[in-house]
Each structure stands twice: as structure tokens, then as C-alpha cells.
Motif scaffolding. Structure first.
Motif, PDB file in Angstrom:
ATOM      1  N   SER A   5      69.047  46.173 121.284  1.00  0.00           N
ATOM      2  CA  SER A   5      70.121  46.407 121.739  1.00  0.00           C
ATOM      3  C   SER A   5      71.346  45.999 121.112  1.00  0.00           C
ATOM      4  O   SER A   5      71.697  44.881 120.991  1.00  0.00           O
ATOM      5  N   ALA A   6      71.777  47.140 120.212  1.00  0.00           N
ATOM      6  CA  ALA A   6      73.095  46.530 119.698  1.00  0.00           C
ATOM      7  C   ALA A   6      74.077  46.244 120.366  1.00  0.00           C
ATOM      8  O   ALA A   6      74.309  46.728 121.510  1.00  0.00           O
ATOM      9  N   PRO A   7      74.937  45.216 119.868  1.00  0.00           N
ATOM     10  CA  PRO A   7      74.817  44.633 118.701  1.00  0.00           C
ATOM     11  C   PRO A   7      74.035  43.501 118.605  1.00  0.00           C
ATOM     12  O   PRO A   7      74.163  42.486 117.787  1.00  0.00           O
ATOM     13  N   PHE A   8      73.050  43.414 119.459  1.00  0.00           N
ATOM     14  CA  PHE A   8      72.085  42.200 119.479  1.00  0.00           C
ATOM     15  C   PHE A   8      70.735  42.641 119.130  1.00  0.00           C
ATOM     16  O   PHE A   8      69.678  42.663 120.242  1.00  0.00           O
ATOM     17  N   PRO A   9      70.031  42.746 118.066  1.00  0.00           N
ATOM     18  CA  PRO A   9      68.797  43.333 117.975  1.00  0.00           C
ATOM     19  C   PRO A   9      67.914  42.300 118.343  1.00  0.00           C
ATOM     20  O   PRO A   9      67.935  41.284 118.069  1.00  0.00           O
ATOM     21  N   GLY A  10      66.977  42.685 118.924  1.00  0.00           N
ATOM     22  CA  GLY A  10      65.830  41.924 119.502  1.00  0.00           C
ATOM     23  C   GLY A  10      65.956  41.116 120.924  1.00  0.00           C
ATOM     24  O   GLY A  10      64.973  40.861 121.382  1.00  0.00           O
ATOM     25  N   ARG A  11      66.985  40.941 121.053  1.00  0.00           N
ATOM     26  CA  ARG A  11      67.389  40.619 122.632  1.00  0.00           C
ATOM     27  C   ARG A  11      68.806  40.861 122.909  1.00  0.00           C
ATOM     28  O   ARG A  11      69.596  41.246 122.181  1.00  0.00           O
ATOM     29  N   GLY A  12      68.917  40.812 124.214  1.00  0.00           N
ATOM     30  CA  GLY A  12      70.435  40.998 124.762  1.00  0.00           C
ATOM     31  C   GLY A  12      71.163  39.601 124.638  1.00  0.00           C
ATOM     32  O   GLY A  12      71.025  38.854 124.034  1.00  0.00           O
ATOM     33  N   VAL A  13      71.899  39.567 125.770  1.00  0.00           N
ATOM     34  CA  VAL A  13      72.760  38.401 125.989  1.00  0.00           C
ATOM     35  C   VAL A  13      71.962  37.245 126.943  1.00  0.00           C
ATOM     36  O   VAL A  13      71.776  37.530 127.937  1.00  0.00           O
ATOM     37  N   VAL A  14      71.794  36.320 126.375  1.00  0.00           N
ATOM     38  CA  VAL A  14      70.922  35.186 126.771  1.00  0.00           C
ATOM     39  C   VAL A  14      71.505  33.975 127.165  1.00  0.00           C
ATOM     40  O   VAL A  14      72.473  33.682 126.379  1.00  0.00           O
ATOM     41  N   THR A  15      71.077  33.145 128.303  1.00  0.00           N
ATOM     42  CA  THR A  15      71.839  32.280 128.621  1.00  0.00           C
ATOM     43  C   THR A  15      72.044  31.165 127.888  1.00  0.00           C
ATOM     44  O   THR A  15      72.890  30.506 127.543  1.00  0.00           O
ATOM     45  N   GLU A  16      71.075  30.749 126.774  1.00  0.00           N
ATOM     46  CA  GLU A  16      70.968  29.775 125.785  1.00  0.00           C
ATOM     47  C   GLU A  16      72.409  30.076 124.815  1.00  0.00           C
ATOM     48  O   GLU A  16      72.747  28.975 123.927  1.00  0.00           O
ATOM     49  N   ASP A  17      72.792  31.139 124.788  1.00  0.00           N
ATOM     50  CA  ASP A  17      73.829  31.655 124.019  1.00  0.00           C
ATOM     51  C   ASP A  17      75.156  31.477 124.452  1.00  0.00           C
ATOM     52  O   ASP A  17      76.022  32.002 123.940  1.00  0.00           O
ATOM     53  N   VAL A  18      75.427  30.988 125.755  1.00  0.00           N
ATOM     54  CA  VAL A  18      76.362  30.987 126.581  1.00  0.00           C
ATOM     55  C   VAL A  18      76.912  29.647 126.475  1.00  0.00           C
ATOM     56  O   VAL A  18      76.214  28.645 126.868  1.00  0.00           O
ATOM     57  N   VAL A  19      78.302  29.348 126.274  1.00  0.00           N
ATOM     58  CA  VAL A  19      78.684  27.961 126.502  1.00  0.00           C
ATOM     59  C   VAL A  19      80.044  28.076 127.248  1.00  0.00           C
ATOM     60  O   VAL A  19      80.759  29.029 127.092  1.00  0.00           O
ATOM     61  N   LEU A  20      80.140  27.604 128.449  1.00  0.00           N
ATOM     62  CA  LEU A  20      81.263  27.612 129.421  1.00  0.00           C
ATOM     63  C   LEU A  20      82.488  26.504 128.880  1.00  0.00           C
ATOM     64  O   LEU A  20      82.039  25.739 128.110  1.00  0.00           O
ATOM     65  N   ALA A  21      83.577  27.220 129.216  1.00  0.00           N
ATOM     66  CA  ALA A  21      84.951  26.254 128.936  1.00  0.00           C
ATOM     67  C   ALA A  21      85.781  26.218 130.143  1.00  0.00           C
ATOM     68  O   ALA A  21      85.492  27.214 131.074  1.00  0.00           O
ATOM     69  N   CYS A  22      86.786  25.425 129.792  1.00  0.00           N
ATOM     70  CA  CYS A  22      87.896  25.563 131.320  1.00  0.00           C
ATOM     71  C   CYS A  22      88.763  26.499 130.893  1.00  0.00           C
ATOM     72  O   CYS A  22      89.969  26.320 130.690  1.00  0.00           O
ATOM     73  N   GLY A  23      88.503  27.799 130.723  1.00  0.00           N
ATOM     74  CA  GLY A  23      89.542  28.572 130.366  1.00  0.00           C
ATOM     75  C   GLY A  23      89.135  29.627 129.064  1.00  0.00           C
ATOM     76  O   GLY A  23      88.330  28.918 128.269  1.00  0.00           O
ATOM     77  N   ALA A  24      89.586  30.724 128.822  1.00  0.00           N
ATOM     78  CA  ALA A  24      89.483  31.323 127.603  1.00  0.00           C
ATOM     79  C   ALA A  24      90.293  30.613 126.377  1.00  0.00           C
ATOM     80  O   ALA A  24      89.901  30.731 125.307  1.00  0.00           O
ATOM     81  N   THR A  25      91.331  30.118 126.802  1.00  0.00           N
ATOM     82  CA  THR A  25      92.388  29.356 125.946  1.00  0.00           C
ATOM     83  C   THR A  25      91.678  28.323 125.077  1.00  0.00           C
ATOM     84  O   THR A  25      91.487  28.183 123.891  1.00  0.00           O
TER      85      THR A  25
END
Length: 429
Positions: free
Chosen positions: A88-108
Motif C-alpha cells: 500500500s504505497a507509500p507504505f509497502p507491506g503494511r498500512g498505517v499501524v498503531t505502533e508507528d503513531v505517537v501522540l502529542a499535545c498538538g501539532a506544534t
């Protein structure tokens, strides 16, 4: 609504809740969020500490939403933490997975954290101009220098390289590029060729692409949005920032997200997450808001239509009040609440930008000066149509702005057209 117009109509701050609220309410997203946050508070389920990188439920909901509404991968494979056997371009082999996400107190906070993670003090990142003016503040604590390109109607590989070589000539090490698409300040969705130029330049240098995608979910044209997703040859060099401040107008909730395939970068982000973690009550609300896929889809689609209607109304009002059509020809908003109005008519007249801006304030409307956005010509302003409290307020704000613009054009000296690069040089001297 009716009633007297306020003394000051704010079309400067990039807020969009007044415009998006009907879509969020009609599809039950605000109610679901409120119920989840209330339940978490009363039952105490979110009263204690959690992983600083974010609750798994919220990160899974964000992963699924980014898969569909940021990267525009429709099949859903890989979303929410489940592996995927297809490419699944742009992520060959997998999509967007939970372990690849880090949250923050806003986009800034997310942008700053990525600059800390990706760069050493004194390193440099190229930024296509015009650009979001606060990036220069966001880079301060990380001691990262930003090298803006010459402002162009479209991004080119040559402009990126010119900016990079200029930085290197000052002894700086260039590490990557910071791309905002859809664009702040213009609201324009970058074309496939522009985004490919960014990725080709980054590939040639082994540089990272930091994609600020905070307006990506409200792109009105699905096909154009999908074409504007950066796809560097190595997916681990793409680091994406998203959040709920712009696509949902919920800037006060302070929840942003970073998606990266680079494990080393994620480890650096997890260390920083101790100082930038999002409220657990806000995370409960966001998870509930994002987890209902069909309602989320409908809310974002309707929100994109509402923002497009706001832009059309604002532009139409400006034209009706005498602003030349050429002042609006440099950008056609493709997503989000932003627009750019160029009183210089692409450099054909010399406008006193500060005087025009102050005159707009005197008339009761606030906007952002183009100089801070590194616009090509003096005389531009960034306008946020989504911030007006109502259509009536938007029309009145546009009338006030039109008066300031028309007065500035009438007072301006006629001047031969110059190139953007010459204009940038003249402004910097």
C-alpha cells in the motif's frame, strides 16, 4: 446570524470550528466525544498515568483515520494496528499501524519533537516558500535553522536545491525538507509534480521529508488529495504530522499525532513524549470521535464542502467590493480554511503592506501579513475564512478587507513586474 457586526472580525487565526461545527454535530462526532470524555472522567478510567506516547485505543483510532483521510488509502488494510500483506504505497507491506503513531499535545509540539529527533543543533531544514510563519519559532528550541526557498507559484527541485546550497554555503548541514500540504498560507493542494519534486530532491540527498498534513482531511478533491501524498523511495524517511486542530477545528483539545516508520525516530519521540503528552480525557474524546468510520467520513466530507463554500463566499464578496480578480488568481483553496489575497497583483503594483494591514485593523478585520509567510510580493495577506462566527460575519469581514485592499491598490505606485526571486532579494535587503 443577524445582529450588529463585532468591532473586530478575526480572519487571521487559523481556526475553523465555527465553519465545521454543523458537520461535526450533524454526524454525532461531538456528542460521541463528549460522552466518552464524561464517562472516562466519572468512572475514573483515565484518571491515572498511561504510556506517554498515548493510549493504545486513541493511537489505533488515529492510525485508522490517517490511513484513510491523510494517506488516502481506501482499502483499510493495516489500519488500527493490523498487518497487511499487500503493498500500500507509500507504505509497502503494511498500512498505517498503531505502533508507528505517537501522540502529542498538538501539532506544534509534534513538529518540534520531530526536529529534535531528526536533527542536531545547528542543522538545517529546507522549507518551500511561502510557508507557515510560526515554523521559525517551532524550530528555535531544537536549534534548527530553516532555509526557505525563493517563493514560487509551484515547488521545484531547483528551488529546493538552491536553498540547500545556500545553507551549505553558510556552513550548515541540510538534513531534510519541511512540507506543508495543503499549503499554509494559501490553502492550495500541491500538485503531484510538486510533491514528486520534493521527494526526488530528498531521495537524491538521502534527506527526510517532514510532512505537515494538518489540513489534509478537509481536501475537497479526493483524487487530487491522493496525488499530493509524499512518497519518498524509503518510507522510513517520511514523517507525518496530523491532528484535530484544523480538520475538526478543535485546537483547544491539544491532540496532535506523528506517524513514522523509523523505529529510531519513534524511540526519540517516546523519550520526548514525557513532556508533550496529550490529556487522557482528550484522548478518550478523540478516540470516540474517530472510531466510527462512516460518521467520520461523512463529517470530513461535509466539512470540506462547508469550508469550500466559505472560501467561495469570501472571494465572491471581495470581488463584488471591487478587489481585482487578479488578486485572487494566485491560489485557489483546495483544503482547509485558508486563502491568500495578493494586493500587489503578482508584483504589478508596489503596495505598502504594513499600511494596508493596519488599515484593515482600523476597519475592524484582522488578517496575517504576507511578509511573515515569505510571500513573493509585498502586499499579500493570509485570510482564514473558517474563523468567522457566521456567514454574515464573514461577508462583513470581507467587505472591510476589500476596502483596505482597494485603498492600498489605489495608493500604490505602478511598477514593472519583477521575478519572485528578485522580490525576495529586495525584501531581505
Amino acid at each position: 446570524g443577524g445582529g450588529a457586526a463585532p468591532a473586530l472580525i478575526d480572519l487571521g487565526v487559523a481556526e475553523s470550528f465555527p465553519a465545521l461545527r454543523p458537520a461535526l454535530s450533524a454526524n454525532g462526532l461531538l456528542q460521541a466525544a463528549a460522552e466518552a470524555a464524561s464517562r472516562a472522567a466519572v468512572e475514573g478510567t483515565h484518571a491515572g498515568y498511561t504510556s506517554f506516547e498515548g493510549d493504545e485505543a486513541c493511537r489505533a483510532a488515529v492510525a485508522a483515520a490517517m490511513q484513510r483521510h491523510v494517506y488516502r488509502l481506501r482499502d483499510g488494510a493495516g489500519a488500527g494496528g493490523h498487518s497487511n500483506s499487500q503493498d500500500s504505497a507509500p507504505f509497502p507491506g503494511r498500512g498505517v499501524v498503531t505502533e508507528d503513531v505517537v501522540l502529542a499535545c498538538g501539532a506544534t509540539a509534534a513538529v518540534e519533537a520531530l526536529l529534535f529527533a531528526l536533527c542536531d543543533p545547528g542543522d538545517c531544514v529546507v522549507v518551500p516558500a511561502p510557508c507557515y510563519p510560526a515554523f521559525f519559532v517551532d524550530a528555535t528550541r531544537a536549534e534548527v535553522q530553516l532555509a526557505p526557498t525563493a517563493p514560487e507559484a509551484s515547488i521545484s527541485r531547483e528551488a529546493l536545491e538552491e536553498a540547500a546550497r545556500g545553507a551549505e554555503g553558510r556552513g550548515l548541514r541540510v538534513r531534510g525538507v519541511l512540507l506543508t500540504s495543503p499549503c499554509n498560507p494559501t490553502g492550495r493542494l500541491h500538485a503531484r509534480e510538486e510533491v514528486q519534486a520534493v521527494c526526488d530532491w530528498a531521495d537524491a540527498r538521502g534527506a527526510f521529508v517532514l510532512w505537515d498534513a494538518v489540513y489534509a482531511g478537509t481536501a475537497a478533491d479526493e483524487s487530487a488529495a491522493a496525488q499530493s501524498v509524499p512518497r519518498p523511495s524509503d518510507p522510513a524517511r517520511l514523517h507525518t504530522v496530523w491532528g484535530i486542530s484544523k480538520d475538526f477545528g478543535l485546537s483547544g483539545w491539544r491532540v496532535g499525532a506523528i506517524h513514522t516508520r523509523d523505529e529510531g525516530v519513534r524511540e526519540a519521540l517516546r523519550v520526548q513524549a514525557r513532556w508533550m503528552s496529550a490529556s487522557r480525557l482528550a484522548q478518550a474524546a478523540v478516540a470516540a470521535m474517530l472510531e466510527d468510520g462512516p460518521r467520520l467520513e461523512a463529517a470530513l466530507r461535509e466539512g470540506a464542502a462547508l469550508l469550500a463554500a466559505r472560501a467561495a463566499l469570501g472571494r465572491r464578496t471581495l470581488l463584488e467590493c471591487g478587489v481585482p480578480a487578479e488578486a485572487l488568481s494566485t491560489s485557489a483553496p483546495g483544503a482547509g480554511p485558508l486563502d491568500f489575497v495578493d494586493a500587489s497583483l503578482q508584483g504589478k503594483v508596489i503596495v505598502d503592506e504594513e499600511r494596508m494591514w493596519r488599515r484593515a485593523l482600523e476597519l475592524g478585520v484582522s488578517v496575517v501579513r504576507g511578509e511573515g509567510c515569505l510571500a513573493a510580493w509585498p502586499g499579500g495577506v493570509r485570510v482564514c475564512w473558517g474563523a468567522a462566527e457566521s456567514d454574515d460575519a464573514l461577508r462583513e469581514g470581507a467587505r472591510r478587507l476589500a476596502r483596505a485592499i482597494c485603498e492600498a491598490i489605489d495608493e500604490a505606485d505602478q511598477a514593472p513586474q519583477r521575478s519572485p526571486s528578485a522580490a525576495q532579494v529586495a525584501r531581505s535587503e
